[in-house]
Each structure stands twice: as structure tokens, then as C-alpha cells.
Scaffold this motif. Structure first.
Motif, short mmCIF file in Angstrom:
data_model
loop_
_atom_site.label_atom_id
_atom_site.label_comp_id
_atom_site.label_asym_id
_atom_site.label_seq_id
_atom_site.Cartn_x
_atom_site.Cartn_y
_atom_site.Cartn_z
N VAL A 1 0.84 -1.21 0.00
CA VAL A 1 0.00 0.00 0.00
C VAL A 1 0.87 1.25 0.00
N ILE A 2 1.94 1.24 0.79
CA ILE A 2 2.80 2.43 0.91
C ILE A 2 3.64 2.65 -0.34
N ILE A 3 4.09 1.57 -0.98
CA ILE A 3 4.94 1.73 -2.16
C ILE A 3 4.12 2.05 -3.41
N TYR A 4 2.89 1.52 -3.51
CA TYR A 4 2.09 1.69 -4.73
C TYR A 4 0.92 2.68 -4.58
N LEU A 5 0.15 2.56 -3.50
CA LEU A 5 -1.06 3.36 -3.40
C LEU A 5 -0.84 4.72 -2.74
N LEU A 6 -0.04 4.78 -1.69
CA LEU A 6 0.22 6.06 -1.04
C LEU A 6 0.86 7.07 -1.99
N PRO A 7 1.89 6.71 -2.78
CA PRO A 7 2.46 7.68 -3.72
C PRO A 7 1.41 8.25 -4.69
N ALA A 8 0.49 7.38 -5.11
CA ALA A 8 -0.56 7.84 -6.02
C ALA A 8 -1.41 8.92 -5.35
N LEU A 9 -1.73 8.73 -4.06
CA LEU A 9 -2.51 9.73 -3.33
C LEU A 9 -1.71 11.02 -3.13
N LEU A 10 -0.43 10.89 -2.85
CA LEU A 10 0.41 12.07 -2.65
C LEU A 10 0.49 12.92 -3.92
N VAL A 11 0.61 12.27 -5.05
CA VAL A 11 0.66 12.99 -6.32
C VAL A 11 -0.69 13.64 -6.62
N LEU A 12 -1.77 12.86 -6.45
CA LEU A 12 -3.11 13.36 -6.78
C LEU A 12 -3.50 14.55 -5.91
N PHE A 13 -3.18 14.49 -4.63
CA PHE A 13 -3.61 15.54 -3.69
C PHE A 13 -2.48 16.49 -3.31
N GLU A 14 -1.42 16.54 -4.10
CA GLU A 14 -0.29 17.39 -3.76
C GLU A 14 -0.70 18.86 -3.64
N GLY A 15 -1.62 19.30 -4.49
CA GLY A 15 -2.10 20.68 -4.41
C GLY A 15 -2.80 20.96 -3.10
N LEU A 16 -3.67 20.04 -2.68
CA LEU A 16 -4.37 20.19 -1.41
C LEU A 16 -3.40 20.13 -0.24
N ILE A 17 -2.42 19.23 -0.34
CA ILE A 17 -1.42 19.10 0.72
C ILE A 17 -0.64 20.41 0.88
N SER A 18 -0.29 21.02 -0.25
CA SER A 18 0.47 22.27 -0.23
C SER A 18 -0.28 23.38 0.48
N LYS A 19 -1.62 23.41 0.29
CA LYS A 19 -2.45 24.47 0.89
C LYS A 19 -2.73 24.21 2.38
N THR A 20 -2.65 22.96 2.81
CA THR A 20 -3.03 22.61 4.20
C THR A 20 -1.84 22.20 5.05
N THR A 21 -0.62 22.41 4.52
CA THR A 21 0.59 22.04 5.24
C THR A 21 1.51 23.23 5.37
N ARG A 22 1.94 23.53 6.56
CA ARG A 22 2.82 24.67 6.80
C ARG A 22 4.21 24.39 6.26
#
Length: 695
Positions: A661-682
Motif C-alpha cells: 500500500v505504501i509503495i504503490y497506493l500512497l504515492p498515487a494519493l500524494l501525487v493526486l492531492f499534492e495541491g491540497l497538501i500544499s495548501k493545508t501544510t505549513r
């Protein structure tokens, strides 16, 4: 922290000497720590069933009652066996037909309830009362002596005999668990480390920390056999990461510093935060078990949290000392790491991340449905091999004497004989009840009072209480047995609110009800605790949701497999698997996410950043996950106790599922939601310099 690192490097020989000397008190503590083999004793003391057990133990000496089936109806032979067992240290009394009625009364003149209690077509039943509780040393020793006295065709059942067999299996197998775990881990490290010397050092240092942990359990008074069986292999699997982190950083720093002491000091200062974060999630997961009402959770939680803490101390003190002492030998003997670079995996994930997110969505519903519908069992005897003497005896008792479970009803002695008889009559009409035995029934059974020995009264009346025995057709922990206990409770409470149903059935019923609450409570606390740790680590609202959500999917997949494979699991697995898997594997997700952030700060776009993160992190993730997987799998291969076997099999499988899950699925989520992460992460995409200036 660098000053601390310099201190460790400078005093490496002293540290090794102290570490070895500390093994002496640790080994003493390990060998003298009491082990509890009775899971039911971990139930809360305020329960009626536990209060009843205390009365049975102290007043009636019935809490550790055992039943001996002798394949012989000859009174003289039975009398000899009875007399021999009565003389065994730890035995309070052996009850047979001659303790209830005079031997001069022929068997065919005995009331049916009495005759069927002590005789079947080809065997005789003896009831053995012990002086102490079922798991006490004196009772366990007495069980061993009784088995020497009885012939091979006899059967000894009861909780005391079951605990004896559990103890014998656990004591015999636990060293084998550790040996196989070490062998598996050694093989893995040999092929994934660059020097064959490293596995020896890793396992030596982790082994020292494990001995410290097991030895310090002496201060807890006692630990459960479940904790004893799992502690070493879990600590080995969970803390292996710390050693890998430190060694990799040391090798990196050696390229920058000519002095190995300075390189190690730098490695310690730079990895202590990463190791601390990883340890914090594992500790949080284990400590979440302490909120369980079933105190077994506190037992496992404290021992394992302590083990992780000692593992961290060992990693930043003992391990660096050994690495520095053997550094030249490590450099001289090199091997090729067989793990791939994971570049192709990085390419695949970055190219098809949309499809991987879709796959993740498709997995959610069947995983949650399967996990929520996985069946569990609560009857502890179901966890034991069917070939055990105590299990065979329990089956024999059920077949020949219609005695599957015995409820022990405790009432105040101010209840009249007439009320007791009415109560017994009502209980007899409850579905599944085969027999009700009370002193009042013997007195009113047509046998002259002069024929009833005084010792009979002692078995049914003591210190202001009366005891009524109820035999049930139903197996403890089943719905039928639990409904039956509820109905009996309603009947006895009508006559006195202080009346109690005790015995294995009542204890197990409470276990079922508590386990359902504990499952939700432990899951909630572990998720919140680890969520907060990740939130503080990344100063983000979205990242904890993504990371915890990913591991929770892995947990649901793991927990759903028994449902889809039609496997019934022990109740304890349903409670602890989630929190242990979350606490032990979320650090893999933290490692990959940290590297993804680092590459974004270095100026890469999100696709290139995730490629680098996967390639750079996967070796460490795979090595750590396989170490955890193999150490627990080794126990699952050997264990005969299903509770231990299933628990370790699910932990082993969970490590692999989390890894994928961490090697295959988590990276996919990080890429997909990178914009949201940028706005909600200091400070998500700050440069290294900016981050440093902010701090």
C-alpha cells in the motif's frame, strides 16, 4: 545531540562493557518474572463474574475445580485413586460419591441427579478441589503429580488442566519462536545489507535490548503468556528499522568525514529525530492497548512500548559502539545487496497513479465489509490443539456426562430452603440446562439426613454463602450459552439481588461484551494518537488523513481476509491487530512522504519528486517490512496455540500489505492531492534554507 553522539563514539568500549554487565540483572529478572497463563484473570475486578470467582476461590475452594474421569467403576479401585490424589500437595479435597451418601446405599437407589453426576456406563467421575487458583504454582504442580498417579485411560479436565497444557506448550515453544525469528532475520539481513558482519551486530544489539525489556518485566509483577510469546519477536521486527536508519546514515557520513567517530556522532544527531518519530508512532500504537478494559491490553501495551523505548536507547548507544569497534571488518567484507533499485516501480506508479487511486477506491468497500464481518471466537480452549490431554478430557466430559459448561451460582445463606428449591426448579426449565445440584436437593431427595455426611454441606455452604452447580449443554462463549446465563441471572436476582452466576461461562460472556467495546476504543485511541503525531511532524491537516487512511486500508484488507477465506480468528486478534499494524508500519509512510517533500523542496515537480521518493525509500521500506514479516511469520509457522499462531500470521501478512500500500497506493494519493497538501501544510514546499531559517 551531536555532543551526545561524540560521547558515545568516544566511550564505545565503556558502553559495550556496561551493556554486557547490565545483562546480569536483566537475565535474573527474565528468569524470575511470573507468567500468567489464565487470560480470564485479566477481566475487570468489579464484574459480578470476577467477584464470584473470588468467593469461589477463597470461600469454597472451587475456582480451580478439576474433573477426573476414571475408566473403571470398581469402588475399591476408585477409593485408592482418590486417597492417592488427596495426599498430593496443593490438593484441598477429592469429592466422590462416598462424600455425598453412605457407601451402603446401592447405586440403583441413588437419585438420578447424583448417580448421573458421578457415573456413566463405563467410567466414574472424581471432583478435585485445589487450595489455590488454577494458575498458581502449587495447583500447576499438583496437576503434574495427579497425571502421574492416574492411568493412561483416565482423563483430567477443568481450567487448571487447560492452563497446565497451555503453560507446557508456551514454555516449550517460546525459545523456538525466538531462534527461528533470529534465523529468518539473519538470512534477510545477509542478502539486504552490504556486509555479512552487519546482521551479527544488528541482532546482537537488538537481542541485548530484548533481554533488557524481558528482564525489566520483573518490576511489573507478572506478564501474560501471550505477551511472553510475542514480546521478543515483535520487538525484533519493530525496532529493526532503527538499526537500518542509523547504519545507512553512518555510511553516508563516512564519505564526508575522515574520522569515523565524527561520522558516527553526525549520524546519531541526524537520525535521532527520524528514529524518535518512528518510535513514537510504534509506542503510541502499543500504548493504545492500555485503554482496554481487559487488562491483557495493558500487559501487552506496556511491555511492548517499553521494548520500543529500550530499542531506541540501544540503537543510539550500544549499536554505534559495536559498529565503530567492528567498522574496519565491516568495510573489509562486502556483499551485493540483492534488492532491486525500484526504478521501474517508481516509473509505473508515477505513470498510472490515477488507475492506482481508482484501484484503492474499489478495494475500500469489500475490505471494510469483510473486516466488519470476520468471525471471532472467545472460548480459550478453541485456541488449543485438539490432541492435548485437557482438550480430550473436556470432550470426554461432554460426551459421557453431558457436561459441556458448569455454571456456579452463589447466593446468600439467608435464602430459605424452599426458595432455593423453587429457584433450582426454574433454572432446570431454562433451555440447555441438563442438571442442577444444590445441598437442599440432596436433603430433600428421599435420602435420610443421617446418611448424608457433614462434608457434603461444606462443599455447598461456606462463610455466609450457598453454592448451586448448573450443568449446561452449551459451550462457553456461544450465543446460546450467553442467552442461557442471562436467563439464569434474571431468575436468581428475583430471589436476591446479591446472587451471582460465576464460572467459565459467565467469565467468557463478560469477555465477549468487553472485547466488543475494547475493539472500538483501541482503534479510536490509536488512530487519534498517531494522527496527532503525524500532524505535529508535518504541521499538516491533510497528510495525517492520507497516511493514516492508507494504513487503515491495509488493516481493513488484512482483517477482511479471514472473512473471505472462511477463517474464524481469536478475539484478541480483532482487538490488537489494527493498532499494532498501524503503529508499526505507519513509519514507512512517514519515510516516503518525508522524502517526497524533500524532493519538492529541491525544486522537482511532483511526478519527478515521487519517482525519486519511491526509488530512494523502497529499499528501506521493503527491508523493514520483511524483517517484521519474517520475525512474526516464524512464530506462526511453529506455534500450536491458535491464538498466538493467528495473531502472528495476521501481523506478518499485515506488514506485507502495508508495504505494498505504501509503495504503490500512497504515492498515487500524494501525487493526486499534492495541491491540497500544499495548501493545508505549513512550509510544504519551502527550501531547506527557508525551513532552517523558520526554525
Amino acid at each position: 545531540m551531536k555532543n551526545f553522539g561524540f560521547f558515545v563514539a568516544k566511550h564505545k568500549k565503556l558502553i559495550v562493557l556496561i551493556a554486557i554487565l547490565l545483562l546480569i540483572p536483566a537475565l535474573y529478572g527474565f528468569f524470575t518474572t511470573k507468567i500468567n497463563y489464565d487470560i480470564l484473570t485479566y477481566l475487570p475486578k468489579n464484574l459480578d463474574s470476577m467477584k464470584g470467582q473470588e468467593i469461589l476461590d477463597k470461600d469454597f475452594k472451587q475456582a480451580s475445580l478439576s474433573m477426573l474421569i476414571v475408566q473403571n467403576n470398581n469402588p475399591n479401585y476408585i477409593k485408592k485413586i482418590k486417597d492417592k490424589i488427596s495426599k498430593v500437595n496443593g490438593v484441598d479435597k477429592v469429592i466422590w460419591i462416598d462424600d455425598i451418601v453412605d457407601n451402603s446405599i446401592p447405586n440403583d437407589m441413588l437419585p438420578e441427579e447424583i448417580r448421573s453426576t458421578f457415573y456413566s456406563s463405563d467410567s466414574t467421575l472424581l471432583l478435585i478441589k485445589f487450595l489455590d487458583s488454577p494458575s498458581s504454582a502449587s495447583t500447576q504442580k499438583a496437576i503434574g503429580e495427579i497425571r502421574k498417579i492416574m492411568d493412561k485411560s483416565s482423563y483430567l479436565s477443568g481450567m487448571s488442566a487447560i492452563i497446565k497444557d497451555t503453560k507446557d506448550i508456551s514454555d516449550r515453544e517460546t525459545p523456538i519462536y525466538v531462534i527461528i525469528a533470529v534465523v529468518f532475520s539473519f538470512i534477510l539481513l545477509t542478502f539486504t545489507m552490504e556486509s555479512p558482519i552487519v546482521p551479527f551486530i544488528f541482532l546482537l544489539c537488538i537481542g541485548i535490548a530484548i533481554i533488557y525489556n524481558l528482564g525489566s518485566n520483573r518490576f511489573l509483577g507478572q506478564i501474560s503468556y501471550v505477551t511472553k510469546s510475542l514480546a521478543a519477536v515483535l520487538q525484533l521486527g519493530v525496532t529493526m528499522d532503527f538499526s537500518i536508519f542509523l547504519l545507512h546514515r553512518f555510511e553516508e557520513e563516512k564519505k564526508k568525514f575522515q574520522d569515523t567517530n565524527e561520522a558516527m556522532a553526525e549520524a546519531i544527531s541526524k537520525t535521532i529525530v527520524a528514529i524518535g518519530s518512528s518510535a513514537a508512532t510504534a509506542v503510541a500504537g502499543f500504548l493504545a492497548l492500555c485503554v482496554m478494559k481487559l487488562k491483557l491490553g495493558v500487559d501487552i501495551g506496556i511491555v511492548m512500548a517499553k521494548g520500543v523505548f529500550l530499542g531506541v536507547l540501544s540503537t543510539i548507544t550500544i549499536l554505534p559502539a559495536f559498529i565503530l569497534l567492528f567498522d574496519k571488518l565491516i568495510d573489509r567484507v562486502k556483499m551485493i545487496n540483492i534488492l532491486p533499485t525500484f526504478n521501474k516501480t517508481a516509473q509505473f506508479v508515477s505513470k498510472f497513479y490515477h488507475l492506482l487511486v481508482a484501484l484503492m477506491i474499489l478495494l475500500i468497500l469489500p475490505a471494510i465489509y469483510g473486516a466488519n464481518n470476520t468471525k471471532v471466537y472467545y472460548n480459550l480452549i478453541d485456541s488449543l490443539p485438539k490432541t492435548l490431554k485437557s482438550v480430550e478430557a473436556t470432550d470426554k466430559l461432554k460426551k459421557d456426562y453431558n457436561m459441556t459448561t458448569t455454571h456456579m451460582i452463589i447466593v446468600k445463606d439467608n435464602i430459605s430452603n424452599g426458595s432455593i428449591n423453587k429457584m433450582c426448579s426454574e433454572i432446570e426449565n431454562v433451555s440447555g440446562v441438563t442438571k442442577v445440584l444444590a445441598f437442599e436437593k440432596f436433603v430433600g431427595g428421599g435420602i435420610p439426613s443421617s446418611f448424608i455426611p457433614e462434608t457434603l454441606k461444606e462443599n455447598f455452604e461456606a462463610n455466609g454463602y450457598k453454592l448451586i452447580l448448573v450443568n449446561s449443554l452449551y459451550k462457553a462463549a456461544t450465543n446460546e450459552a450467553n442467552i442461557q446465563i442471562d436467563r439464569i441471572n434474571k431468575i436468581i436476582k428475583k430471589y436476591s439481588k446479591e446472587s451471582i452466576v460465576a464460572g467459565e461461562g459467565a467469565l467468557t460472556k463478560d469477555l465477549v461484551e468487553i472485547a466488543k467495546v475494547d475493539f472500538k476504543r483501541v482503534d479510536f485511541v490509536s488512530i487519534i494518537a498517531i494522527f496527532l503525531i503525524i500532524l505535529l511532524t508535518f504541521r499538516s491537516i491533510s497528510i495525517p488523513v492520507i497516511l493514516v487512511g492508507s494504513i487503515e486500508l491495509a488493516i481493513f484488507i488484512n482483517m477482511s481476509i479471514p472473512y473471505y477465506t472462511n477463517k474464524i480468528i481469536p478475539f484478541i486478534a480483532s482487538i490488537v491487530i489494527g493498532t499494532i499494524q498501524l503503529g508499526s508500519t505507519v513509519n514507512y509512510a512517514i519515510l516516503l512522504t518525508t522524502r517526497f517533500r524533500e524532493e519538492l523542496r529541491n525544486g522537482l515537480d511532483k511526478i519527478e519528486a515521487i519517482k525519486v521518493a519511491i526509488s530512494a525509500s523502497s529499499r528501506s521500506i521493503v527491508t523493514s517490512a520483511l524483517a517484521f514479516c519474517l520475525s512474526t511469520l516464524s512464530v506462526a509457522i511453529v506455534a500450536q496455540i491458535d491464538m498466538i499462531k493467528t495473531l502472528c500470521l495476521m501481523l506478518s501478512r499485515g506488514a506485507l500489505i502495508s508495504m505494498f500500500v505504501i509503495i504503490y497506493l500512497l504515492p498515487a494519493l500524494l501525487v493526486l492531492f499534492e495541491g491540497l497538501i500544499s495548501k493545508t501544510t505549513r512550509g510544504w514546499q519551502k527550501t531547506i534554507k527557508e525551513e532552517y531559517e523558520t526554525v
